[in-house]
Design a protein around this motif. Structure first.
Motif: not given
Length: 122
Positions: A28-47
């Motif tokens: 579950l999400n216990q990280n209550h930060n208000a950051t929004q990230v758009e993940l509809s594109e492949s502009n990230f990688k798991v490092v």
């Protein structure tokens, strides 16, 4: 009479030599930060995969730290290992595992482990 005493001693010995343990896993999400990230594109990688762990021991339910502080210590270790300061990284897929074992109420050990994946944006 002797037979009953022997059986009772064997049962008590087995009870003393065995330990009990209970494990939980929370996804579950216990990280209550208000950051929004758009993940509809492949502009990230798991490092990386990171984890943090914290453990406390109690004798007759006394000693150690509270569960909230135990989680906080494990989460702090996870963030230190993630090395995100000054970089375009974020943690995702946060999983919390809790294990309680020992010989309650005489001796109890609680361990909280937090796992996550680190993603980096390109």
């Amino acid at each position: 009479m002797k037979h009953t005493i022997k059986i009772t001693l064997i049962i008590l010995s087995l009870g003393v030599l065995s330990s009990c343990g209970v494990g939980y896993s929370y996804v579950l999400n216990q990280n209550h930060n208000a950051t929004q990230v758009e993940l509809s594109e492949s502009n990230f990688k798991v490092v990386d995969k990171v984890s943090g762990s914290s453990e406390v021991e109690y004798v007759f339910f006394f000693g150690g730290i509270k569960k909230r502080n135990l989680y906080k210590d494990a989460y702090t270790q996870l963030l230190d290992q993630a090395d995100m300061i000054g970089k375009s990284k974020a943690i995702t897929n946060l999983t919390t595992e809790e294990h309680v074992g020992g010989f309650p109420p005489f001796y109890t050990r609680r361990t909280i482990t937090v796992h996550a994946q680190v993603i980096e944006f390109e």
